[in-house]
Motif scaffolding. Structure first.
Motif, mmCIF file in Angstrom:
data_model
loop_
_atom_site.group_PDB
_atom_site.id
_atom_site.type_symbol
_atom_site.label_atom_id
_atom_site.label_comp_id
_atom_site.label_asym_id
_atom_site.label_seq_id
_atom_site.Cartn_x
_atom_site.Cartn_y
_atom_site.Cartn_z
ATOM 1 N N LEU A 15 0.815 -1.205 0.000
ATOM 2 C CA LEU A 15 0.000 0.000 0.000
ATOM 3 C C LEU A 15 0.852 1.259 0.000
ATOM 4 C CD1 LEU A 15 -2.916 -0.841 2.443
ATOM 5 C CD2 LEU A 15 -3.008 -0.618 -0.029
ATOM 6 N N LYS A 16 2.094 1.164 0.516
ATOM 7 C CA LYS A 16 2.981 2.318 0.532
ATOM 8 C C LYS A 16 3.254 2.817 -0.882
ATOM 9 C CE LYS A 16 7.403 3.857 2.402
ATOM 10 N NZ LYS A 16 8.618 3.482 3.129
ATOM 11 N N GLU A 17 3.349 1.902 -1.840
ATOM 12 C CA GLU A 17 3.588 2.301 -3.214
ATOM 13 C C GLU A 17 2.395 3.061 -3.778
ATOM 14 O OE1 GLU A 17 5.060 -0.529 -5.892
ATOM 15 O OE2 GLU A 17 6.585 -1.321 -4.539
ATOM 16 N N ASP A 18 1.182 2.729 -3.320
ATOM 17 C CA ASP A 18 0.007 3.477 -3.761
ATOM 18 C C ASP A 18 0.101 4.932 -3.331
ATOM 19 O OD1 ASP A 18 -0.939 1.183 -4.812
ATOM 20 O OD2 ASP A 18 -2.338 0.742 -3.196
ATOM 21 N N TYR A 19 0.540 5.135 -2.091
ATOM 22 C CA TYR A 19 0.690 6.501 -1.619
ATOM 23 C C TYR A 19 1.748 7.249 -2.421
ATOM 24 C CZ TYR A 19 -2.157 5.216 2.401
ATOM 25 O OH TYR A 19 -3.186 4.799 3.204
ATOM 26 N N ILE A 20 2.807 6.557 -2.799
ATOM 27 C CA ILE A 20 3.863 7.196 -3.594
ATOM 28 C C ILE A 20 3.320 7.590 -4.960
ATOM 29 C CG2 ILE A 20 6.090 6.828 -4.727
ATOM 30 C CD1 ILE A 20 6.853 5.013 -2.385
ATOM 31 N N ARG A 21 2.585 6.662 -5.601
ATOM 32 C CA ARG A 21 2.003 6.983 -6.904
ATOM 33 C C ARG A 21 1.015 8.133 -6.797
ATOM 34 N NH1 ARG A 21 -0.363 2.334 -10.324
ATOM 35 N NH2 ARG A 21 -1.626 2.000 -8.475
ATOM 36 N N SER A 22 0.198 8.121 -5.743
ATOM 37 C CA SER A 22 -0.760 9.205 -5.545
ATOM 38 C C SER A 22 -0.049 10.525 -5.318
ATOM 39 C CB SER A 22 -1.665 8.886 -4.354
ATOM 40 O OG SER A 22 -2.567 9.932 -4.104
ATOM 41 N N TRP A 23 1.035 10.485 -4.550
ATOM 42 C CA TRP A 23 1.797 11.718 -4.288
ATOM 43 C C TRP A 23 2.392 12.259 -5.578
ATOM 44 C CZ3 TRP A 23 6.996 13.043 -4.799
ATOM 45 C CH2 TRP A 23 7.381 14.233 -4.167
ATOM 46 N N TYR A 83 1.256 11.791 -8.633
ATOM 47 C CA TYR A 83 0.158 12.285 -9.474
ATOM 48 C C TYR A 83 -0.287 13.671 -9.034
ATOM 49 C CZ TYR A 83 -4.621 12.798 -11.173
ATOM 50 O OH TYR A 83 -5.767 13.287 -11.730
ATOM 51 N N TRP A 84 -0.517 13.838 -7.728
ATOM 52 C CA TRP A 84 -1.019 15.129 -7.252
ATOM 53 C C TRP A 84 0.045 16.216 -7.347
ATOM 54 C CZ3 TRP A 84 -5.803 16.247 -7.177
ATOM 55 C CH2 TRP A 84 -6.753 15.261 -6.936
ATOM 56 N N THR A 85 1.317 15.852 -7.208
ATOM 57 C CA THR A 85 2.388 16.829 -7.423
ATOM 58 C C THR A 85 2.367 17.337 -8.854
ATOM 59 O OG1 THR A 85 3.761 15.739 -5.754
ATOM 60 C CG2 THR A 85 4.873 17.215 -7.295
ATOM 61 N N PHE A 86 2.176 16.400 -9.783
ATOM 62 C CA PHE A 86 2.100 16.771 -11.208
ATOM 63 C C PHE A 86 0.897 17.686 -11.464
ATOM 64 C CE2 PHE A 86 0.564 15.867 -15.531
ATOM 65 C CZ PHE A 86 1.711 16.138 -16.259
ATOM 66 N N VAL A 87 -0.261 17.333 -10.884
ATOM 67 C CA VAL A 87 -1.467 18.141 -11.090
ATOM 68 C C VAL A 87 -1.297 19.537 -10.497
ATOM 69 C CG1 VAL A 87 -3.899 18.363 -10.450
ATOM 70 C CG2 VAL A 87 -3.015 16.162 -11.232
ATOM 71 N N ILE A 88 -0.767 19.616 -9.266
ATOM 72 C CA ILE A 88 -0.593 20.915 -8.608
ATOM 73 C C ILE A 88 0.403 21.780 -9.367
ATOM 74 C CG2 ILE A 88 0.267 22.022 -6.506
ATOM 75 C CD1 ILE A 88 -0.879 19.630 -4.937
ATOM 76 N N PHE A 89 1.474 21.158 -9.868
ATOM 77 C CA PHE A 89 2.477 21.908 -10.636
ATOM 78 C C PHE A 89 1.847 22.552 -11.864
ATOM 79 C CE2 PHE A 89 5.623 21.959 -14.077
ATOM 80 C CZ PHE A 89 6.584 22.784 -13.514
ATOM 81 N N HIS A 90 1.046 21.775 -12.610
ATOM 82 C CA HIS A 90 0.408 22.319 -13.808
ATOM 83 C C HIS A 90 -0.660 23.351 -13.451
ATOM 84 C CE1 HIS A 90 2.025 20.072 -17.270
ATOM 85 N NE2 HIS A 90 2.361 19.189 -16.347
ATOM 86 N N LEU A 91 -1.362 23.137 -12.325
ATOM 87 C CA LEU A 91 -2.368 24.096 -11.898
ATOM 88 C C LEU A 91 -1.728 25.433 -11.532
ATOM 89 C CD1 LEU A 91 -5.322 24.674 -11.209
ATOM 90 C CD2 LEU A 91 -4.887 23.775 -8.913
#
Length: 552
Positions: free
Chosen positions: A237-245, A247-255
């Motif tokens: 499950l730790k890898e899920d959090y890494i992938r989610s982190w 993804y959201w870093t990418f989204v926030i950067f573009h936003l």
């Protein structure tokens, strides 16, 4: 909704129903969460009802809301095989047949699953569960044999989880009773696997039975809990959090980038910011100024009256192209083809096409002593005119048109072209050669190449560069000159065209904008405007008879 609970009319489009359910069956290869639901709708392929189609639509809505739900495969060194089996006894209210469901894990990762209605009616829940155990036993033996073929030997008994103790006792008891004779074949299959220590039946509480979702419908909370355990190994499950982190870093950067651009546009500082990054200020050299002065002086000699002066100042490269030497038929054809790039295009489109052609020739043609001056002047004027169109929209408002849109579409087309060819945009020479290597059909229209909505002129510029190269070769054949002489003549024509394009823009820009530029230190185009005013070129410098200024 199960068949028999309601009376409903038949679904009209049976082919559509079959086609859609067939696609859902294919989807169950990677989506165990819809396995039971698809099993239910697939039982009515022959004569589906309207409520069966409603079930299909509900499955599709679920898939739309959960597109990322799938099977998560964690990497570990374990090859332990575990199986879960369950049965929904007499669950079908029409024929009272039971539904078998099972799933298998290797190293904690879900690898196979099944949901299928049993072929015969079971007389007890133990019988239904035992038939499910027999199905899972066959699956586990097959997986063990597959791993053996891959060089992985499984020596320990495979754990089989079942939530029915009666079925487990039947598998462990070597004596047949009267009440189990009708399932004797299934008993022999499972008991033989137990005796050979291939499988080890193990009791599991119904709450922990993972195969439940393959046999019956359930509440949302219970279903989500089972799916989270089935499709994702908890150790990973730790890898899920890494992938989610990520993804959201990418989204926030573009936003943040989008909001920054909107903020700069709102306060009008986008142009100033781009000007700081992409432009370089420098003084006009004496050689370049003398060249421009000489070109304007030559044209002023043809301005005998106001009409001729207006005609001279309105030239957008056509005067220089019509002045191409030679009367032969080939020269005339070449002249006509080149004139299309100034006479049949808008001014902003012509600017961008000639800029691309100049850049392609500059990067692909080596410099020579004879062509050095014209080559460098063409490059400077080409870059300067693009700077005016992109960074000085107020000054060029009378002639710029939709230049920015054309520039944007051209850049996007160039990016796609370089990506398909695996070319780095920083490798300018290789990129220029790749663009020049593209050959378009003789009668190809722009809409055939770039679509009806794109304003890109990338390959128009490429075709113009090839035409100009042909002008060089034509001049060499006509005069029998060396190659360097032909190249010098080509750059001379390009240089004259850019001088005309600059002069045309200078006369079309308003006097107020020119005066504003002079107060800031001045642009080259403003000094060209003053030079043309000195020679009386441009319609704003002519006073027609009857004008109020003529009386004064």
């Amino acid at each position: 909704m199960r068949e028999g609970e309601i009376e409903d009319k038949s679904y009209e489009d049976v082919k559509h129903y079959r086609r859609m359910v067939g696609k859902l069956i294919y989807l169950t290869i990677t989506r165990p969460d819809v396995c039971f639901a698809v099993n239910q709708v697939s039982q009515h392929m022959q004569a589906p009802k309207v409520h069966h189609w409603n079930m299909v639509e509900r499955i599709l809505r679920y898939l739309r809301e959960a597109p990322g739900q799938g099977v998560w495969m964690g990497c570990n060194r374990s090859t332990e095989i575990v199986g879960y089996c369950d049965a929904d006894w007499a669950g079908d209210r029409v024929d009272r047949r039971s539904t078998t469901g099972y799933c298998t894990f290797i190293g904690g990762n879900l690898v196979t699953w099944k949901s299928k209605k049993q072929k015969v009616v079971s007389c007890s829940s133990a019988e239904a569960e035992y038939r499910a155990m027999r199905k899972l036993t066959s699956e586990l033996i097959w997986i063990k044999g597959l791993l053996k073929d891959l060089g992985i030997e499984v020596t320990t008994p495979i754990t089989m989880h079942c939530d029915n103790q009666a079925a487990i006792h039947i598998a462990s008891n070597s004596v047949f009773h009267e009440r189990t004779k009708h399932i004797e074949v299934d008993c022999n299959k499972v008991r033989q696997a137990v005796e050979q220590k291939i499988i080890l039946p193990c009791y599991t509480r119904s709450e922990d039975q993972l195969a439940d979702i393959f046999t019956k419908a359930a509440s949302t909370k219970w279903f989500d809990n089972k799916i989270s355990v089935l499709c994702k190994n908890r150790k990973w499950l730790k890898e899920d959090y890494i992938r989610s982190w990520i993804y959201w870093t990418f989204v926030i950067f573009h936003l943040l980038g989008y909001l920054t651009r909107k903020f700069m546009d709102f306060f009008g500082i986008q142009a100033q910011f781009e000007e700081i990054i992409y432009t370089l200020s420098d003084r006009v050299t004496l050689d370049l100024w003398e060249h421009i002065f000489g070109e304007v002086l030559k044209k002023s000699r043809f301005a005998d009256d106001s009409e001729s002066a207006m005609r001279v100042s309105s030239a957008i490269g056509d005067w220089s192209l019509r002045d191409i030497q030679g009367e032969e038929r080939e020269t005339e054809k070449k002249r006509e083809r080149l004139l299309r790039y100034v006479m049949e295009m808008d001014y902003d489109q012509s600017l961008l096409v000639w800029h691309i052609a100049t850049e392609l020739l500059y990067q692909s043609e080596p410099a020579t002593e004879e062509s050095h001056s014209d080559r460098e002047f063409s490059k400077i004027l080409s870059d300067y005119m693009m700077y005016l169109m992109m960074m000085q929209p107020t000054l060029m408002s009378a002639v710029v048109g939709i230049g920015k849109i054309r520039f944007r579409d051209t850049c996007e087309e160039a990016k796609r072209f370089f990506k398909r060819r695996h070319i780095e945009s920083r490798d300018i020479k290789k990129a220029s050669e790749a663009i020049l290597s593209v050959t378009a059909p003789t009668k190809a229209e722009p809409i055939d190449v770039k679509g009806d909505r794109s304003k890109s002129v990338l390959f128009d510029g490429s075709m113009l560069a090839k035409e100009l190269k042909g002008l060089k070769e034509l001049q060499e054949l006509k005069d029998g000159l060396k190659e360097v002489k032909g190249e010098a003549y080509m750059w001379e024509v390009v240089n004259k065209v850019w001088a005309e394009l600059l002069c045309y823009a200078a006369t079309k820009c308003g006097a107020i904008e020119h005066a504003a530029q002079l107060s800031k230190g001045g642009e080259l185009i403003s000094f060209v405007w003053l030079l043309m005013a000195h020679f009386g070129l441009g319609d704003q410098f002519q006073i027609n008879q009857g004008d109020a200024r003529a009386w004064l």
